[in-house]
Write an enzyme that holds these catalytic residues in place. Structure first.
Site, PDB file in Angstrom:
ATOM      1  N   HIS A  59       0.859  -1.187   0.000  1.00  0.00           N
ATOM      2  CA  HIS A  59       0.000   0.000   0.000  1.00  0.00           C
ATOM      3  C   HIS A  59       0.890   1.230   0.000  1.00  0.00           C
ATOM      4  CE1 HIS A  59       0.873  -0.686   4.252  1.00  0.00           C
ATOM      5  NE2 HIS A  59       0.442   0.537   4.544  1.00  0.00           N
ATOM      6  N   ASP A  63       5.603   4.661   5.391  1.00  0.00           N
ATOM      7  CA  ASP A  63       6.575   3.738   5.967  1.00  0.00           C
ATOM      8  C   ASP A  63       6.787   2.499   5.105  1.00  0.00           C
ATOM      9  OD1 ASP A  63       3.846   3.300   6.849  1.00  0.00           O
ATOM     10  OD2 ASP A  63       4.589   1.715   8.165  1.00  0.00           O
ATOM     11  N   HIS A  64       6.040   2.394   4.005  1.00  0.00           N
ATOM     12  CA  HIS A  64       6.212   1.259   3.097  1.00  0.00           C
ATOM     13  C   HIS A  64       6.761   1.671   1.727  1.00  0.00           C
ATOM     14  CE1 HIS A  64       3.913  -1.759   5.558  1.00  0.00           C
ATOM     15  NE2 HIS A  64       3.568  -0.622   6.137  1.00  0.00           N
ATOM     16  N   HIS A 137      -6.878  -3.020   5.196  1.00  0.00           N
ATOM     17  CA  HIS A 137      -6.212  -1.884   5.826  1.00  0.00           C
ATOM     18  C   HIS A 137      -7.038  -0.634   5.540  1.00  0.00           C
ATOM     19  CE1 HIS A 137      -3.048  -0.118   8.049  1.00  0.00           C
ATOM     20  NE2 HIS A 137      -2.435   0.496   7.044  1.00  0.00           N
ATOM     21  N   ASP A 208       0.263  -4.444   6.107  1.00  0.00           N
ATOM     22  CA  ASP A 208      -0.542  -3.959   7.233  1.00  0.00           C
ATOM     23  C   ASP A 208      -1.984  -4.419   7.039  1.00  0.00           C
ATOM     24  OD1 ASP A 208       1.811  -2.693   7.702  1.00  0.00           O
ATOM     25  OD2 ASP A 208       1.007  -0.655   7.690  1.00  0.00           O
ATOM     26  N   HIS A 266       6.122  -5.399  11.736  1.00  0.00           N
ATOM     27  CA  HIS A 266       5.461  -4.098  11.861  1.00  0.00           C
ATOM     28  C   HIS A 266       5.168  -3.815  13.338  1.00  0.00           C
ATOM     29  CE1 HIS A 266       2.649  -0.746  10.931  1.00  0.00           C
ATOM     30  NE2 HIS A 266       3.401  -0.644   9.840  1.00  0.00           N
TER      31      HIS A 266
END
Length: 316
Positions: A59, A63-64, A137, A208, A266
């Site tokens: 996604h 942070d990804h 998510h 996530d 995570h």
């Protein structure tokens, strides 16, 4: 198959945990799943190699993905010519392209951004495929499953040579490939000397997510499930509100799917120095191999029928 955890923190990095990143090496192929800030430095630090042709994004939360501009620019500085494919959830192509061109310059090598939805075969190789799977998510998101094809059954060389009198040579290859042969006036069928097909490996990376039936289905009998384990049970309401999972919920998914091994990732900064609590809570629901992943942890996933053991190594 080697799985290297490049980043295992939640949304905020810590001094020991980078944002999300997972590198899988399978028979020489290197696949990168998510690319949080600093991913390229983690790759250097842990010696994973940079020969990557496919990046799979779960996604578009920072942070990804914030490691993408730096990594793609480094490849440009290295005069990369090989094309790169970036796979991202449906509806996010323009955002990925904008991120890559944030400096006003585009890499000199070809970059193809593909959009994927749950159920898509994202990468179809000769011996394995990568599928997008359903997760849950707060935005357009998917997980990924790397699923190997079944392998040929074992060839019984002793029976072929001693019982059937077939000398080593081309006939062995034909039988192993499923073709009957003629030998000493009779037809030898492959099943006389070749065992049943052997199951390949299955690796699932959720990104996530809340627990979902789609993850359970995709993870059935998986050799390794890498699942969101952001919170402990004390923060279950926050997990619900932010569309993450608790360690116990991830363990329930693993138990329902019958996976062999579960890695929690995570991890919220709230659990710095307290990850044993997450392992303990997960162990209440799952009695297979279980661990909280750390940056620099590399696991070797053997074939189901192999004599080799599942191994965990720390690279720093």
């Amino acid at each position: 198959m080697k799985v290297t955890f490049l980043g295992t923190s939640g949304a905020v990095p810590t001094t020991v945990r980078n944002p999300s990143g997972l590198l899988v090496e399978r028979e020489g192929d290197r696949l990168l799943f998510d690319c949080g800030e600093g991913t390229q430095r983690q790759m250097m630090r842990y010696g994973t190699g940079f020969d990557i042709e496919h990046i799979f994004l779960t996604h578009m939360h920072g942070d990804h993905i914030f490691g993408l501009p730096g990594l793609t620019q480094t490849w440009d500085f290295q005069d990369r010519e090989k094309p790169l494919a970036i796979h991202a959830p449906t509806g996010t192509r323009s955002r990925v392209e904008q991120l890559l061109s944030a400096t006003g310059q585009s890499p000199s090598y070809p970059i193809r951004v593909t959009q994927v939805s749950a159920g898509d075969v994202v990468l179809d190789c000769e011996e394995y495929e990568v599928r997008a799977i359903q997760n849950n998510h707060r935005t357009n998101a998917v997980g990924y499953a790397l699923v190997e094809d079944d392998r040929k059954g074992e060839f019984d060389r002793e029976k072929a040579e001693k019982e059937l009198g077939i000398p080593p040579g081309p006939k062995y290859s034909k039988l192993h490939d499923g073709t009957a042969i003629e030998h000493d006036g009779r037809t030898i069928q492959p099943e006389e000397v070749v065992g049943s097909p052997r199951t390949g490996r299955r690796l699932v990376y959720t990104g996530d997510t809340r627990p979902t039936d789609g993850i359970v289905d995709a993870s059935t009998d998986a050799d390794l499930l890498v699942h969101d384990g952001t919170f402990g049970k004390e923060h279950r309401e926050r997990a619900l509100n932010t569309a993450h999972s608790t360690a116990r919920e991830a363990a329930q998914v693993a138990d329902d799917a019958g996976v062999k091994r579960l890695a929690l990732t995570h991890i919220s900064t709230r659990y710095t120095g307290r990850v044993a609590e997450l392992e303990s809570e997960a162990a209440e629901r799952f009695d297979g191999t279980l661990f909280v992943a750390d940056d620099g942890m590399q696991v070797t996933v053997p074939y189901p029928d192999s004599d080799r053991e599942f191994a965990i190594e720390r690279l720093d």
